[in-house]
Design a protein around this motif. Structure first.
Motif, PDB file in Angstrom:
ATOM      1  N   ALA A   1       4.377   3.751  -4.003  1.00 31.68           N
ATOM      2  CA  ALA A   1       4.890   5.082  -3.831  1.00 31.68           C
ATOM      3  C   ALA A   1       3.766   6.020  -4.017  1.00 31.68           C
ATOM      4  CB  ALA A   1       6.225   5.481  -4.533  1.00 31.68           C
ATOM      5  N   VAL A   2       2.820   5.941  -5.041  1.00 30.82           N
ATOM      6  CA  VAL A   2       1.868   6.505  -5.319  1.00 30.82           C
ATOM      7  C   VAL A   2       0.606   6.264  -4.413  1.00 30.82           C
ATOM      8  CG1 VAL A   2      -0.130   6.770  -7.035  1.00 30.82           C
ATOM      9  CG2 VAL A   2       2.402   6.751  -7.875  1.00 30.82           C
ATOM     10  N   VAL A   3       0.558   5.052  -4.021  1.00 26.86           N
ATOM     11  CA  VAL A   3      -0.509   4.739  -2.819  1.00 26.86           C
ATOM     12  C   VAL A   3      -0.208   5.460  -1.548  1.00 26.86           C
ATOM     13  CG1 VAL A   3      -1.585   2.752  -1.516  1.00 26.86           C
ATOM     14  CG2 VAL A   3      -1.183   2.655  -4.070  1.00 26.86           C
ATOM     15  N   ALA A   4       1.052   5.270  -1.249  1.00 25.47           N
ATOM     16  CA  ALA A   4       1.533   6.053   0.013  1.00 25.47           C
ATOM     17  C   ALA A   4       1.482   7.579  -0.095  1.00 25.47           C
ATOM     18  CB  ALA A   4       3.002   5.515   0.026  1.00 25.47           C
ATOM     19  N   LEU A   5       1.508   7.987  -1.229  1.00 28.53           N
ATOM     20  CA  LEU A   5       1.462   9.337  -1.423  1.00 28.53           C
ATOM     21  C   LEU A   5       0.068   9.800  -1.158  1.00 28.53           C
ATOM     22  CD1 LEU A   5       2.734  12.432  -2.008  1.00 28.53           C
ATOM     23  CD2 LEU A   5       2.205  11.807  -4.404  1.00 28.53           C
ATOM     24  N   LEU A   6      -1.079   9.017  -1.758  1.00 29.42           N
ATOM     25  CA  LEU A   6      -2.186   9.228  -1.649  1.00 29.42           C
ATOM     26  C   LEU A   6      -2.698   9.226  -0.123  1.00 29.42           C
ATOM     27  CD1 LEU A   6      -3.534   7.657  -4.900  1.00 29.42           C
ATOM     28  CD2 LEU A   6      -3.391   9.976  -4.480  1.00 29.42           C
ATOM     29  N   VAL A   7      -2.190   8.205   0.535  1.00 28.11           N
ATOM     30  CA  VAL A   7      -2.775   8.325   1.812  1.00 28.11           C
ATOM     31  C   VAL A   7      -2.179   9.038   2.863  1.00 28.11           C
ATOM     32  CG1 VAL A   7      -2.295   6.509   3.833  1.00 28.11           C
ATOM     33  CG2 VAL A   7      -2.931   5.536   1.572  1.00 28.11           C
ATOM     34  N   LEU A   8      -1.004   9.608   2.455  1.00 27.81           N
ATOM     35  CA  LEU A   8      -0.406  10.691   3.244  1.00 27.81           C
ATOM     36  C   LEU A   8      -1.010  11.989   2.908  1.00 27.81           C
ATOM     37  CD1 LEU A   8       1.955  11.638   5.113  1.00 27.81           C
ATOM     38  CD2 LEU A   8       3.358  12.007   2.772  1.00 27.81           C
ATOM     39  N   ILE A   9      -1.523  12.243   1.730  1.00 25.57           N
ATOM     40  CA  ILE A   9      -2.452  13.395   1.472  1.00 25.57           C
ATOM     41  C   ILE A   9      -3.585  13.460   2.291  1.00 25.57           C
ATOM     42  CG2 ILE A   9      -3.577  14.600  -0.477  1.00 25.57           C
ATOM     43  CD1 ILE A   9      -1.273  13.934  -2.189  1.00 25.57           C
ATOM     44  N   ALA A  10      -4.434  11.980   2.265  1.00 26.66           N
ATOM     45  CA  ALA A  10      -5.686  11.745   2.808  1.00 26.66           C
ATOM     46  C   ALA A  10      -5.418  12.064   4.466  1.00 26.66           C
ATOM     47  CB  ALA A  10      -6.087  10.691   2.676  1.00 26.66           C
TER      48      ALA A  10
ATOM     49  N   ALA B   1      -7.994  11.672 -10.415  1.00 23.14           N
ATOM     50  CA  ALA B   1      -7.513  11.136  -8.919  1.00 23.14           C
ATOM     51  C   ALA B   1      -8.178   9.727  -8.987  1.00 23.14           C
ATOM     52  CB  ALA B   1      -8.146  12.091  -8.001  1.00 23.14           C
ATOM     53  N   LEU B   2      -9.410   9.564  -9.321  1.00 23.35           N
ATOM     54  CA  LEU B   2      -9.932   8.011  -9.249  1.00 23.35           C
ATOM     55  C   LEU B   2      -8.847   7.256  -9.982  1.00 23.35           C
ATOM     56  CD1 LEU B   2     -13.600   8.749  -9.347  1.00 23.35           C
ATOM     57  CD2 LEU B   2     -12.366   7.245  -7.564  1.00 23.35           C
ATOM     58  N   PHE B   3      -8.752   7.581 -11.482  1.00 29.47           N
ATOM     59  CA  PHE B   3      -8.004   6.815 -12.152  1.00 29.47           C
ATOM     60  C   PHE B   3      -6.661   6.593 -11.685  1.00 29.47           C
ATOM     61  CE2 PHE B   3      -5.087   6.579 -15.797  1.00 29.47           C
ATOM     62  CZ  PHE B   3      -5.463   5.325 -16.394  1.00 29.47           C
ATOM     63  N   VAL B   4      -5.633   7.349 -11.139  1.00 24.13           N
ATOM     64  CA  VAL B   4      -4.702   7.212 -10.487  1.00 24.13           C
ATOM     65  C   VAL B   4      -4.608   6.124  -9.483  1.00 24.13           C
ATOM     66  CG1 VAL B   4      -2.318   8.211  -9.486  1.00 24.13           C
ATOM     67  CG2 VAL B   4      -3.479   9.353 -11.604  1.00 24.13           C
ATOM     68  N   THR B   5      -5.614   6.566  -8.718  1.00 24.02           N
ATOM     69  CA  THR B   5      -5.604   5.579  -7.578  1.00 24.02           C
ATOM     70  C   THR B   5      -6.040   4.154  -7.719  1.00 24.02           C
ATOM     71  OG1 THR B   5      -6.638   7.654  -6.035  1.00 24.02           O
ATOM     72  CG2 THR B   5      -6.732   5.463  -5.150  1.00 24.02           C
ATOM     73  N   VAL B   6      -6.930   3.876  -8.772  1.00 27.84           N
ATOM     74  CA  VAL B   6      -7.376   2.506  -8.830  1.00 27.84           C
ATOM     75  C   VAL B   6      -6.228   1.831  -9.644  1.00 27.84           C
ATOM     76  CG1 VAL B   6      -9.083   1.308 -10.301  1.00 27.84           C
ATOM     77  CG2 VAL B   6      -9.858   3.075  -9.093  1.00 27.84           C
ATOM     78  N   VAL B   7      -5.699   2.609 -10.609  1.00 27.64           N
ATOM     79  CA  VAL B   7      -4.418   1.691 -11.413  1.00 27.64           C
ATOM     80  C   VAL B   7      -3.237   1.600 -10.435  1.00 27.64           C
ATOM     81  CG1 VAL B   7      -2.735   2.117 -13.306  1.00 27.64           C
ATOM     82  CG2 VAL B   7      -5.083   3.011 -13.725  1.00 27.64           C
ATOM     83  N   ALA B   8      -2.970   2.618  -9.537  1.00 30.83           N
ATOM     84  CA  ALA B   8      -1.855   2.246  -8.861  1.00 30.83           C
ATOM     85  C   ALA B   8      -2.377   0.998  -7.693  1.00 30.83           C
ATOM     86  CB  ALA B   8      -1.675   3.266  -7.943  1.00 30.83           C
ATOM     87  N   LEU B   9      -3.390   1.006  -6.986  1.00 28.62           N
ATOM     88  CA  LEU B   9      -3.808  -0.258  -6.341  1.00 28.62           C
ATOM     89  C   LEU B   9      -3.771  -1.238  -6.964  1.00 28.62           C
ATOM     90  CD1 LEU B   9      -6.578   1.800  -4.046  1.00 28.62           C
ATOM     91  CD2 LEU B   9      -4.371   0.648  -3.337  1.00 28.62           C
ATOM     92  N   THR B  10      -4.273  -1.424  -8.321  1.00 30.31           N
ATOM     93  CA  THR B  10      -4.461  -2.621  -9.042  1.00 30.31           C
ATOM     94  C   THR B  10      -2.936  -3.111  -9.430  1.00 30.31           C
ATOM     95  OG1 THR B  10      -6.648  -1.990 -10.001  1.00 30.31           O
ATOM     96  CG2 THR B  10      -5.275  -3.455 -11.183  1.00 30.31           C
ATOM     97  N   VAL B  11      -2.116  -2.067  -9.780  1.00 34.79           N
ATOM     98  CA  VAL B  11      -0.696  -2.686 -10.068  1.00 34.79           C
ATOM     99  C   VAL B  11      -0.067  -3.075  -8.811  1.00 34.79           C
ATOM    100  CG1 VAL B  11       1.593  -1.899 -10.912  1.00 34.79           C
ATOM    101  CG2 VAL B  11      -0.328  -1.067 -12.144  1.00 34.79           C
ATOM    102  N   LEU B  12      -0.353  -2.413  -7.816  1.00 28.79           N
ATOM    103  CA  LEU B  12       0.411  -2.891  -6.459  1.00 28.79           C
ATOM    104  C   LEU B  12      -0.293  -4.412  -5.921  1.00 28.79           C
ATOM    105  CD1 LEU B  12       2.128  -2.233  -3.997  1.00 28.79           C
ATOM    106  CD2 LEU B  12       0.457  -1.223  -2.968  1.00 28.79           C
ATOM    107  N   GLY B  13      -1.557  -4.691  -6.169  1.00 29.77           N
ATOM    108  CA  GLY B  13      -1.985  -5.828  -5.889  1.00 29.77           C
ATOM    109  C   GLY B  13      -1.494  -7.076  -6.805  1.00 29.77           C
TER     110      GLY B  13
END
Length: 378
Positions: A41-50, A291-303
């Motif tokens: 959900a966090v990654v989808a929100l970041l992609v939507l914002i971008a 923003a970098l911290f949240v993105t990297v952690v979310a992508l790592t957990v999703l991976g």
């Protein structure tokens, strides 16, 4: 060949699982992991914002490149005027020190650059790695040796040093986001090539691949129909873990001054300019870093969640460890005992009988040895 086998399965054999059923099983396993769902959900929100960055900045009424010198205090070195870095109804997150550029606009446009570079570089790495790995596994001995040594050279190259060298010699007129994407993608494909080669060597020895080869299928058709479906799980897993790594690399290159150049916004570039403002304007440092911290952690957990959902051994452990234990605890299993709920199988009785027979034969041999010692003593 696998399609032909699936069309007419023999009696008593397992029917191959369709792709739709496999996707449904993957989604069911992924939904069982709450952390992975939150990360998705966090990654989808970041992609939507971008993707919606132009719309969001238009809603705010700002853009990432316009200077607002009247919003900074030149007497204090360019510190934003007002509390919270000059945050107001016109500038939701405040303004940038010295220049007065809108911080919200630069943050959301920076998400486009960071995520876009990371995803595009990952696609390049996957394409090159899969092609080299499959070619090495299916080629003859000389092709395998040549491609394997080339892969070893790529893996041994220090990514940051090579990227710094390449980015420093390319003319500044070349689009910097595209250049960073190409540099990261063309240097860091070695590990995925090794993974694909090892997996392909395992897959090409299976029966359905051998049957397809005996049927006269060409190499391209065998790769497309028989090998790529088996390679999907490890490739997707590794690609999901590559994205946060590439985001960190892009941010590090921009932080070192050889990545994305102004006025194009980037999170790493914002951190470069914010290293001297962490006391006077802390939000200028904390926002891109957060923003970098949240993105990297979310992508790592999703991976990691994708890896667990695609791992059949993990699924087997979950199925055996929870399903049977739940049935045994409830006493409803087909082989559960009447009181304890412990499973019993025919193998237990066989093993018990064999153990008893072994014990009897051992006791007989011991008695014979004692009788022989008594006769020798007499």
């Amino acid at each position: 060949m696998s399609e032909a086998l699936a069309a007419s399965p023999a009696a008593g054999t397992d029917i191959p699982v369709p792709a739709a059923a496999g996707a449904h099983r993957f989604w069911r396993r992924l939904r069982a992991q709450r952390a992975a769902l939150v990360a998705a959900a966090v990654v989808a929100l970041l992609v939507l914002i971008a993707l919606a960055a132009p719309l969001l900045t238009a809603l705010e009424g700002q853009d990432p490149t316009t200077y607002h010198p009247g919003l900074v205090d030149s007497a204090r070195g360019g510190v934003p005027i007002g509390s919270f870095g000059g945050a107001s109804g016109d500038h939701w997150l405040g303004v940038e020190p010295q220049t007065g550029r809108d911080l919200f606009a630069r943050l959301v446009y920076g998400a486009r650059v960071s995520l876009g570079v990371a995803l595009a570089a990952t696609l390049i790495q996957v394409a090159i790695g899969v092609a080299v790995g499959v070619a090495a596994a299916l080629g003859n001995r000389w092709v395998d040796q040549l491609l394997s040594r080339a892969t070893d050279i790529i893996v041994s190259m220090p990514l940051m040093i090579m990227a710094l060298a390449l980015l420093a010699i390319v003319p500044s007129s070349f689009p910097r986001p595209v250049l960073v994407t190409l540099v990261i993608g063309l240097i860091a494909w070695g590990n995925i090539a090794k993974i694909v080669r090892a997996q392909t060597l395992t897959l090409k020895g299976l029966d359905h691949v051998a049957a397809a080869r005996l049927s006269g299928w060409g190499a391209v058709r065998i790769v497309r129909r028989e090998l790529l479906p088996g390679l999907a799980a490890p490739v997707i897993t590794y690609a999901a873990l590559l994205v946060p790594t590439n985001i960190s690399v892009e941010a590090a290159l921009s932080f070192l001054g050889v990545g994305v150049k102004p006025p194009t916004p980037s999170w790493g570039q914002m951190l470069t300019a914010a290293d001297v403002w962490y006391q006077a304007a802390p939000q200028y440092l904390m926002l891109p870093a957060g923003a970098l911290f949240v993105t990297v952690v979310a992508l790592t957990v999703l991976g990691d969640g994708v890896r667990t959902a695609l791992d059949p051994r993990a699924a087997s452990r979950l199925r055996i460890g929870t399903g049977r234990r739940r049935e045994s605890a409830a006493g409803t299993g087909p082989e559960a005992g009447p009181e304890t709920g412990v499973e019993f199988g025919p193998e237990i009785g066989v093993e018990t009988g064999a153990a008893a027979a072994d014990g009897t034969s051992q006791s007989q041999s011991q008695d014979q040895a004692q009788e022989a010692r008594k006769e020798a003593t007499a």
